[in-house]
Motif scaffolding. Structure first.
Motif, PDB file in Angstrom:
ATOM      1  N   ILE A 249      57.116  98.004 116.773  1.00 36.73           N
ATOM      2  CA  ILE A 249      57.376  99.436 116.675  1.00 36.73           C
ATOM      3  C   ILE A 249      58.605  99.671 115.802  1.00 36.73           C
ATOM      4  CG2 ILE A 249      57.947 101.533 117.943  1.00 36.73           C
ATOM      5  CD1 ILE A 249      56.562 100.197 120.394  1.00 36.73           C
ATOM      6  N   VAL A 250      58.441 100.452 114.750  1.00 38.75           N
ATOM      7  CA  VAL A 250      59.551 100.841 113.884  1.00 38.75           C
ATOM      8  C   VAL A 250      59.758 102.347 114.065  1.00 38.75           C
ATOM      9  CG1 VAL A 250      60.424 100.923 111.521  1.00 38.75           C
ATOM     10  CG2 VAL A 250      58.934  99.036 112.246  1.00 38.75           C
ATOM     11  N   PRO A 251      60.896 102.761 114.673  1.00 35.73           N
ATOM     12  CA  PRO A 251      61.113 104.198 114.881  1.00 35.73           C
ATOM     13  C   PRO A 251      60.990 104.972 113.563  1.00 35.73           C
ATOM     14  CG  PRO A 251      62.738 102.933 116.110  1.00 35.73           C
ATOM     15  CD  PRO A 251      61.990 101.951 115.242  1.00 35.73           C
ATOM     16  N   GLY A 252      60.284 106.092 113.593  1.00 38.84           N
ATOM     17  CA  GLY A 252      60.089 106.917 112.400  1.00 38.84           C
ATOM     18  C   GLY A 252      58.867 106.538 111.579  1.00 38.84           C
ATOM     19  N   ASP A 253      58.198 105.425 111.926  1.00 43.56           N
ATOM     20  CA  ASP A 253      57.020 104.987 111.164  1.00 43.56           C
ATOM     21  C   ASP A 253      55.707 105.364 111.858  1.00 43.56           C
ATOM     22  OD1 ASP A 253      58.495 103.870 109.159  1.00 43.56           O
ATOM     23  OD2 ASP A 253      57.661 101.851 109.363  1.00 43.56           O
TER      24      ASP A 253
END
Lengths: 310, 310
Positions: B20-24
């Motif tokens: 999980i990449v925040p903002g992606d």
């Protein structure tokens, strides 16, 4: 009438959270649930502008029932083909403190071959009443080969706008799509060409008439065999870019549906509606400020000999 | 029969994501959907162990229909009171690369006062057949004052196990709950006492007979008026701690339902089932390894004069 075709619809669920800390538990108010998938966003934007639309898509399972219920509540005209596989979900978490959005899109489950045949038949039937057909978004994994070509063929002689990515983008150009709307990454992924103008020209060479190339905060390019036009706002807008591309496609569709083919007119509306979508929290909405955004933006011709996209 | 009462049920939705990449934006397989809320987890764990249970909760809206459908599929015996407000959702994203889980819990919408009166009536009616009643989890915002006390009163003379937090924890002790299961933070929040043994004794003073204090990786304490017992595994387990407390409550309930009151027996099963829940990806499941975990753990008496919880 604009006919939008959504091969991989989704129930879009959006939560606003004060501050997301990975690995933690958070409390939130009840999330917003909306029928989504790119073609449904295109239809929703056009419908809100008073344009005659029909959204054709599939619906299955409990999520399909939610999709149908939301479309009925929101009044977006729709024709839903019942399928056995449950409609996928798309989950968005908006971090209020950072202002960014983290999204998880389910890939989706493919309908059966027989259901796809019915779907193509429904598009063929509804296209008879349409002046333009829009085919938007991904296909579920396992969708049959040649499905996009079959949907374009089912549209008959009507102009077809396609917003998709990967090898399907090339397939759409080959199959006679009139307008394509890749972003920079989608175009270079599909064509293998790093220069966006080279990529756009490859799509034109294969048969497309107009390539609308979205460049995010740098605005949008409209590329035809004769010209390259650039449009950008005086300053980039802060907001939620999800659905901005769908708003651009919707803008193109509304003009093509009226028989308007002037590239600058199309580019101006597409860029303005796209920017107006950024101002709204949910995909499928555009801000009523779109006319002033259309005034604000600068359209200029690019000297194509220099291949300079800046 | 164990009667579990869940005042604020949820449709639990869990997605596994590579990283999980925040903002992606991320792609994921179709999420798992389960009827959740602490009392439903307690019922599910006991039911899977072959113990006679009945889960009483509410269900409303499209999410309520999903909750009902999942309970019917999974076979957990249930009595659902239909309410107007939609059942809340709880969203969990499991990051496969980090192994951690980020959760968003909707707060929930309170049923009406008339619906709550029916709910208390349903608990009263079903409690007649029960040998123990479990009341677990939060109440939706706006639930009427005195609801927890009314649910405890509706349980009649049967032992009542309560797993909740905040002022409700004190209210449960005052209203005659037999067993309470706070964690360290919940206990100090509710009592204002930093020493967990002082906090547990405050709950006993108010009327509870047994306080099961979960300490995460440090195991669990069982505190009665006569003794303090500690149980811990030889080494902490890696996994998903969501639902571990519910498994502990389920373990206590299965023994109390059989009339077993021996504190060490209760503590051993509660700690083992709690650890066995950590090994499973979804709340409401425990690993079949729970008997060996029960063998592995060490139970020791704490010298209460020293008030040493280590």
């Amino acid at each position: 009438m604009i006919l939008t075709v959504t091969p991989n619809p989704a129930v879009d669920m959006t939560w606003e959270i004060d501050r997301i800390v990975p690995g933690d538990s958070h409390r939130a108010e009840t999330g917003a649930v909306r029928a989504g998938g790119k073609g449904l966003n295109v239809a929703r934007v056009a419908h809100a502008q008073g344009v005659d639309v029909l959204a054709v898509t599939t619906a299955g399972g409990a999520t399909g029932a939610e999709l149908r219920a939301e479309l009925e509540t929101s009044g977006v005209p729709h024709h839903l083909l019942p399928v056995a596989a449950a409609t996928r979900r798309s989950i968005a978490w908006v971090d209020r403190s950072l202002g960014d959005t983290t999204i998880v899109n389910e890939r989706g489950i493919s309908p059966t071959t027989a259901e796809w045949a019915e779907f193509v038949g429904a598009v063929h039937e509804q296209a008879a009443l349409a002046s333009v057909v829009v085919i938007s978004g991904s296909f579920p994994p396992g969708a049959p080969e040649g499905l996009l070509e079959a949907l374009i063929a089912a549209s008959g002689e009507r102009p077809v706008i396609v917003d998709t990515s990967g090898p399907l983008l090339l397939a759409a150009a080959d199959a006679g799509a009139s307008v394509l709307k890749p972003n920079r990454a989608e175009l270079s992924d599909a064509t293998g060409l790093s220069d966006p103008l080279d990529g756009a020209r490859e799509l034109l060479r294969r048969g497309a008439g107009l390539v609308m190339l979205s460049l995010g905060e740098e605005g949008m390019l409209a590329v035809t065999r004769d010209a390259v036009l650039s449009a950008r706002l005086s300053a980039p807008l802060a907001g939620n870019p999800t659905g901005a591309g769908d708003a651009a496609v919707s803008a193109v569709a509304t003009l093509v549906a009226e028989g308007i083919t002037d590239t600058e007119t199309i580019l101006r509306r597409a860029t303005a509606w796209s920017a107006a979508a950024v101002l709204m929290p949910l995909a499928g909405d555009i801000s009523p400020r779109h006319p002033e955004l259309a005034e604000d933006l600068t359209v200029s011709a690019i000297d194509t000999e220099k291949k300079d996209t800046e």
